[in-house]
Scaffold this motif. Structure first.
Motif, mmCIF file in Angstrom:
data_model
loop_
_atom_site.group_PDB
_atom_site.id
_atom_site.type_symbol
_atom_site.label_atom_id
_atom_site.label_comp_id
_atom_site.label_asym_id
_atom_site.label_seq_id
_atom_site.Cartn_x
_atom_site.Cartn_y
_atom_site.Cartn_z
ATOM 1 N N LYS A 69 0.813 -1.225 0.000
ATOM 2 C CA LYS A 69 0.000 0.000 0.000
ATOM 3 C C LYS A 69 0.852 1.284 0.000
ATOM 4 O O LYS A 69 0.556 2.237 -0.716
ATOM 5 N N MET A 70 1.903 1.258 0.842
ATOM 6 C CA MET A 70 2.798 2.419 0.954
ATOM 7 C C MET A 70 3.401 2.788 -0.415
ATOM 8 O O MET A 70 3.527 3.962 -0.760
ATOM 9 N N LEU A 71 3.754 1.763 -1.177
ATOM 10 C CA LEU A 71 4.328 1.977 -2.509
ATOM 11 C C LEU A 71 3.264 2.468 -3.487
ATOM 12 O O LEU A 71 3.487 3.421 -4.249
ATOM 13 N N GLU A 72 2.094 1.848 -3.459
ATOM 14 C CA GLU A 72 1.003 2.287 -4.347
ATOM 15 C C GLU A 72 0.655 3.756 -4.101
ATOM 16 O O GLU A 72 0.431 4.512 -5.047
ATOM 17 N N LEU B 195 11.470 4.124 2.059
ATOM 18 C CA LEU B 195 10.593 3.288 1.233
ATOM 19 C C LEU B 195 11.359 2.072 0.692
ATOM 20 O O LEU B 195 10.851 0.943 0.711
ATOM 21 N N MET B 196 12.602 2.296 0.238
ATOM 22 C CA MET B 196 13.394 1.189 -0.318
ATOM 23 C C MET B 196 13.680 0.133 0.737
ATOM 24 O O MET B 196 13.692 -1.064 0.457
ATOM 25 N N GLN B 197 13.918 0.575 1.966
ATOM 26 C CA GLN B 197 14.164 -0.376 3.053
ATOM 27 C C GLN B 197 12.913 -1.196 3.341
ATOM 28 O O GLN B 197 12.995 -2.414 3.541
ATOM 29 N N ALA B 198 11.748 -0.537 3.318
ATOM 30 C CA ALA B 198 10.485 -1.254 3.518
ATOM 31 C C ALA B 198 10.270 -2.262 2.381
ATOM 32 O O ALA B 198 9.828 -3.394 2.603
ATOM 33 N N ILE B 199 10.598 -1.861 1.173
ATOM 34 C CA ILE B 199 10.483 -2.754 0.009
ATOM 35 C C ILE B 199 11.446 -3.936 0.157
ATOM 36 O O ILE B 199 11.076 -5.089 -0.075
ATOM 37 N N SER C 274 5.438 -8.997 -7.377
ATOM 38 C CA SER C 274 5.470 -7.584 -7.768
ATOM 39 C C SER C 274 4.909 -6.769 -6.615
ATOM 40 O O SER C 274 3.771 -6.985 -6.207
ATOM 41 N N LEU C 275 5.687 -5.830 -6.109
ATOM 42 C CA LEU C 275 5.225 -5.098 -4.925
ATOM 43 C C LEU C 275 4.130 -4.100 -5.279
ATOM 44 O O LEU C 275 3.310 -3.739 -4.444
ATOM 45 N N ALA C 276 4.133 -3.632 -6.518
ATOM 46 C CA ALA C 276 2.986 -2.871 -7.047
ATOM 47 C C ALA C 276 2.731 -3.414 -8.442
ATOM 48 O O ALA C 276 3.663 -3.534 -9.241
ATOM 49 N N LYS C 277 1.480 -3.762 -8.719
ATOM 50 C CA LYS C 277 1.136 -4.398 -9.997
ATOM 51 C C LYS C 277 0.117 -3.526 -10.704
ATOM 52 O O LYS C 277 -1.013 -3.351 -10.222
#
Lengths: 190, 190
Positions: free
Chosen positions: B2-5, B34-38, B174-177
């Motif tokens: 969600k954070m990425l979307e 964000l990259m660390q969360a990913i 895929s973390l965001a699709k």
């Protein structure tokens, strides 16, 4: 940083007069545990400097930069290398000569990612002849940003890159500082 | 994720039919939080897959790859992009066509950083036409390595890249699709 010096001794390869190859943990294969330790050390060293942003150059500066940035809670901007570039109003551009590759590249940062008076920490993998640092300073100067320090993973102190920073009064922190190559071996500065 | 979307909705810019520009947090400026969360999410997804090594391509795959690798405690190898390359016995080389730049580049990995039977996780910023994944698979195949999964930050699922992985039975996360661009807006897959 002892952990880094030990890795350089164990895995670094001295080529010719002035090349140190550390592609097993920094420049091709990356050891993320070591990079995270390096990032934490950079963040510790600049913890009181109210850094707004880290600026680096692709590619090998990115890993130490993002770990330091994660600790400091600031964004990273990486300058992109281009063989040829058309100058536009949207970009800052500087020339960077590579002594290793014997070619001039351009580095480029989109103007929207640098702001006047921002407090910038430069991070890179190597400091040798200082061409990359010079290019980055040209760009940060054009943006009116304020470079408050530079952190490099490995400094080859027998090459003149550090003088560029000294002349400008910019604090330099080198996590491993090499004073010389002697009989194909790395000698660290005391 | 969600954070990425939310970041894609807030900061992504759709250009033309099929380009999504996310240079404020992934491709030029990097948000390390964000990259660390990913990276943590990728590590969580592949925590039970006994990954030996993460393989990515310079430049924008490096940040998510190193954070995932730090969590998993494995090295990262990034393939280097070269405009022209002389084949040697020391390197694996594959061609990668860029639809965005309309040019063919070569990607290259030093043979000493890939071993037969190693369990590899591919990580990249985007999966679109799958050219980079194709090139990486060509290289890992040549090394006899075993690609057990692929993790991408953003998948454009309306482009054919995912089919390359499906045909080979390689698990894709895929973390965001993104299923579509509609009136210049991103539509996420359900």
């Amino acid at each position: 940083m002892k952990m880094l010096e030990n890795r350089i001794i164990a895995e670094g390869r001295v080529l010719g007069e002035d090349i140190l190859k550390v592609d097993s943990f920094l420049n091709h294969q990356i050891d993320p545990v070591l990079m995270q330790a390096i990032g934490r050390e950079i963040a510790r060293l600049f913890d009181h400097d109210r850094i707004d942003k880290i600026v680096t150059v692709e590619t090998s500066g990115i890993a130490p930069a993002v770990f330091a940035a994660a600790e400091l809670g600031v964004p990273v901007v990486f300058a992109k290398k281009k063989a040829a570039i058309t100058m536009t109003d949207e970009n800052y551009v500087a020339d960077v000569y590579s002594f290793t590759k014997k070619e001039t590249n351009h580095i480029i940062i989109d103007k929207k990612f640098l702001n006047a008076a921002e407090r910038i920490l430069l991070v890179d993998d190597f400091l040798a002849n200082g061409q990359a640092v010079n290019g980055l300073l040209e760009i940060t100067d054009a943006a009116g940003a304020n470079v408050v320090g530079a952190a490099v993973v490995i400094e080859k102190a027998f090459q003149p890159g550090h003088e560029i920073l000294e002349q400008r009064g910019i604090r330099l922190e080198s996590l491993a500082k090499i004073s010389d190559f002697k009989d194909g071996q790395v000698v660290f500065a005391k």
